[in-house]
Write a protein that holds these residues in place. Structure first.
Motif, PDB file in Angstrom:
ATOM      1  N   MET A 162       0.830  -1.196   0.000  1.00 51.34           N
ATOM      2  CA  MET A 162       0.000   0.000   0.000  1.00 51.34           C
ATOM      3  C   MET A 162       0.868   1.251   0.000  1.00 51.34           C
ATOM      4  SD  MET A 162      -3.149   0.502  -0.161  1.00 51.34           S
ATOM      5  CE  MET A 162      -4.324   1.777   0.000  1.00 51.34           C
ATOM      6  N   ASP A 163       2.041   1.182   0.628  1.00 52.91           N
ATOM      7  CA  ASP A 163       2.934   2.337   0.642  1.00 52.91           C
ATOM      8  C   ASP A 163       3.409   2.677  -0.763  1.00 52.91           C
ATOM      9  OD1 ASP A 163       2.716   2.604   3.374  1.00 52.91           O
ATOM     10  OD2 ASP A 163       4.442   1.310   3.783  1.00 52.91           O
ATOM     11  N   VAL A 164       3.639   1.650  -1.571  1.00 50.11           N
ATOM     12  CA  VAL A 164       4.101   1.886  -2.937  1.00 50.11           C
ATOM     13  C   VAL A 164       3.018   2.591  -3.747  1.00 50.11           C
ATOM     14  CG1 VAL A 164       4.841   0.750  -5.060  1.00 50.11           C
ATOM     15  CG2 VAL A 164       5.647  -0.099  -2.866  1.00 50.11           C
ATOM     16  N   ILE A 165       1.779   2.149  -3.608  1.00 49.81           N
ATOM     17  CA  ILE A 165       0.674   2.783  -4.337  1.00 49.81           C
ATOM     18  C   ILE A 165       0.506   4.233  -3.903  1.00 49.81           C
ATOM     19  CG2 ILE A 165      -1.825   2.733  -4.708  1.00 49.81           C
ATOM     20  CD1 ILE A 165      -1.647  -0.312  -4.468  1.00 49.81           C
ATOM     21  N   ASN A 166       0.582   4.493  -2.610  1.00 57.53           N
ATOM     22  CA  ASN A 166       0.463   5.871  -2.117  1.00 57.53           C
ATOM     23  C   ASN A 166       1.607   6.738  -2.625  1.00 57.53           C
ATOM     24  OD1 ASN A 166      -1.897   5.392  -0.723  1.00 57.53           O
ATOM     25  ND2 ASN A 166      -0.831   4.812   1.160  1.00 57.53           N
ATOM     26  N   GLU A 167       2.812   6.194  -2.703  1.00 57.40           N
ATOM     27  CA  GLU A 167       3.964   6.946  -3.210  1.00 57.40           C
ATOM     28  C   GLU A 167       3.790   7.265  -4.698  1.00 57.40           C
ATOM     29  OE1 GLU A 167       7.502   8.985  -3.000  1.00 57.40           O
ATOM     30  OE2 GLU A 167       6.367   8.096  -1.343  1.00 57.40           O
ATOM     31  N   ILE A 168       3.321   6.289  -5.464  1.00 53.47           N
ATOM     32  CA  ILE A 168       3.097   6.522  -6.898  1.00 53.47           C
ATOM     33  C   ILE A 168       2.040   7.600  -7.098  1.00 53.47           C
ATOM     34  CG2 ILE A 168       2.152   5.475  -8.992  1.00 53.47           C
ATOM     35  CD1 ILE A 168       3.507   2.856  -8.107  1.00 53.47           C
ATOM     36  N   ILE A 169       0.959   7.535  -6.340  1.00 48.64           N
ATOM     37  CA  ILE A 169      -0.109   8.532  -6.472  1.00 48.64           C
ATOM     38  C   ILE A 169       0.394   9.909  -6.062  1.00 48.64           C
ATOM     39  CG2 ILE A 169      -2.351   9.250  -5.547  1.00 48.64           C
ATOM     40  CD1 ILE A 169      -3.096   6.274  -5.480  1.00 48.64           C
ATOM     41  N   SER A 170       1.170   9.986  -4.994  1.00 56.99           N
ATOM     42  CA  SER A 170       1.647  11.294  -4.545  1.00 56.99           C
ATOM     43  C   SER A 170       2.647  11.905  -5.518  1.00 56.99           C
ATOM     44  CB  SER A 170       2.270  11.179  -3.154  1.00 56.99           C
ATOM     45  OG  SER A 170       3.461  10.414  -3.208  1.00 56.99           O
ATOM     46  N   GLN A 171       3.387  11.083  -6.259  1.00 56.96           N
ATOM     47  CA  GLN A 171       4.357  11.594  -7.226  1.00 56.96           C
ATOM     48  C   GLN A 171       3.747  11.843  -8.603  1.00 56.96           C
ATOM     49  OE1 GLN A 171       7.505  12.496  -6.571  1.00 56.96           O
ATOM     50  NE2 GLN A 171       7.150  11.968  -4.421  1.00 56.96           N
ATOM     51  N   SER A 172       2.507  11.455  -8.809  1.00 58.52           N
ATOM     52  CA  SER A 172       1.852  11.641 -10.110  1.00 58.52           C
ATOM     53  C   SER A 172       1.107  12.972 -10.133  1.00 58.52           C
ATOM     54  CB  SER A 172       0.889  10.489 -10.377  1.00 58.52           C
ATOM     55  OG  SER A 172      -0.215  10.578  -9.515  1.00 58.52           O
ATOM     56  N   ALA A 173       0.384  13.185 -11.224  1.00 56.51           N
ATOM     57  CA  ALA A 173      -0.408  14.418 -11.350  1.00 56.51           C
ATOM     58  C   ALA A 173      -1.564  14.446 -10.355  1.00 56.51           C
ATOM     59  CB  ALA A 173      -0.945  14.541 -12.770  1.00 56.51           C
ATOM     60  N   LEU A 174      -1.933  13.297  -9.807  1.00 59.27           N
ATOM     61  CA  LEU A 174      -3.013  13.242  -8.828  1.00 59.27           C
ATOM     62  C   LEU A 174      -2.581  13.720  -7.447  1.00 59.27           C
ATOM     63  CD1 LEU A 174      -4.547   9.743  -9.611  1.00 59.27           C
ATOM     64  CD2 LEU A 174      -5.452  11.954 -10.250  1.00 59.27           C
ATOM     65  N   GLY A 175      -1.295  13.856  -7.237  1.00 54.78           N
ATOM     66  CA  GLY A 175      -0.785  14.183  -5.908  1.00 54.78           C
ATOM     67  C   GLY A 175      -1.317  15.471  -5.329  1.00 54.78           C
ATOM     68  N   SER A 176      -1.575  16.456  -6.184  1.00 54.54           N
ATOM     69  CA  SER A 176      -2.012  17.759  -5.674  1.00 54.54           C
ATOM     70  C   SER A 176      -3.535  17.867  -5.563  1.00 54.54           C
ATOM     71  CB  SER A 176      -1.487  18.860  -6.591  1.00 54.54           C
ATOM     72  OG  SER A 176      -2.008  18.692  -7.892  1.00 54.54           O
ATOM     73  N   LEU A 177      -4.254  16.869  -5.999  1.00 58.48           N
ATOM     74  CA  LEU A 177      -5.720  16.923  -5.944  1.00 58.48           C
ATOM     75  C   LEU A 177      -6.237  16.509  -4.565  1.00 58.48           C
ATOM     76  CD1 LEU A 177      -6.593  15.270  -9.368  1.00 58.48           C
ATOM     77  CD2 LEU A 177      -6.553  17.693  -8.838  1.00 58.48           C
ATOM     78  N   SER A 178      -7.483  16.859  -4.300  1.00 60.32           N
ATOM     79  CA  SER A 178      -8.093  16.473  -3.031  1.00 60.32           C
ATOM     80  C   SER A 178      -8.434  14.988  -3.050  1.00 60.32           C
ATOM     81  CB  SER A 178      -9.353  17.298  -2.769  1.00 60.32           C
ATOM     82  OG  SER A 178     -10.348  16.943  -3.717  1.00 60.32           O
ATOM     83  N   LYS A 179      -8.752  14.455  -1.877  1.00 57.73           N
ATOM     84  CA  LYS A 179      -9.051  13.024  -1.777  1.00 57.73           C
ATOM     85  C   LYS A 179     -10.284  12.635  -2.581  1.00 57.73           C
ATOM     86  CE  LYS A 179      -6.918  11.677   2.513  1.00 57.73           C
ATOM     87  NZ  LYS A 179      -6.670  10.274   2.723  1.00 57.73           N
ATOM     88  N   GLY A 180     -11.259  13.506  -2.662  1.00 57.91           N
ATOM     89  CA  GLY A 180     -12.461  13.223  -3.438  1.00 57.91           C
ATOM     90  C   GLY A 180     -12.159  13.055  -4.916  1.00 57.91           C
ATOM     91  N   TYR A 181     -11.351  13.976  -5.462  1.00 57.33           N
ATOM     92  CA  TYR A 181     -10.985  13.877  -6.872  1.00 57.33           C
ATOM     93  C   TYR A 181     -10.086  12.677  -7.132  1.00 57.33           C
ATOM     94  CZ  TYR A 181     -12.959  18.455  -7.929  1.00 57.33           C
ATOM     95  OH  TYR A 181     -13.818  19.503  -8.113  1.00 57.33           O
ATOM     96  N   LYS A 182      -9.182  12.377  -6.208  1.00 58.21           N
ATOM     97  CA  LYS A 182      -8.326  11.197  -6.359  1.00 58.21           C
ATOM     98  C   LYS A 182      -9.174   9.932  -6.412  1.00 58.21           C
ATOM     99  CE  LYS A 182      -4.275  12.864  -3.904  1.00 58.21           C
ATOM    100  NZ  LYS A 182      -3.418  12.690  -2.741  1.00 58.21           N
ATOM    101  N   SER A 183     -10.144   9.847  -5.527  1.00 56.80           N
ATOM    102  CA  SER A 183     -11.021   8.681  -5.505  1.00 56.80           C
ATOM    103  C   SER A 183     -11.831   8.581  -6.792  1.00 56.80           C
ATOM    104  CB  SER A 183     -11.975   8.751  -4.319  1.00 56.80           C
ATOM    105  OG  SER A 183     -11.253   8.779  -3.121  1.00 56.80           O
TER     106      SER A 183
END
Length: 55
Positions: free
Chosen positions: A1-22
């Motif tokens: 799960m840490d790897v997935i969170n790291e990938i998401i935080s380093q992608s274009a989704l990283g700056s979006l809110s949790k609602g938009y990420k979901s």
């Protein structure tokens, strides 16, 4: 799960809110699942398909 969170935080989704990420992740997952189901349907029923190419 840490790897997935790291990938998401380093992608274009990283700056979006949790609602938009979901929302983005759920749309992506639904597209991938739809394509996978279509692939399985083609593999199972591929022998019954008839293609005709005409000009």
């Amino acid at each position: 799960m840490d790897v997935i969170n790291e990938i998401i935080s380093q992608s274009a989704l990283g700056s979006l809110s949790k609602g938009y990420k979901s929302l983005v992740l759920s749309v992506f997952t639904s597209i991938v699942l739809t394509l996978f189901v279509m692939l399985i349907a083609i593999i199972v029923n591929g022998s019954q398909l008839h293609f005709s190419f005409g000009y």
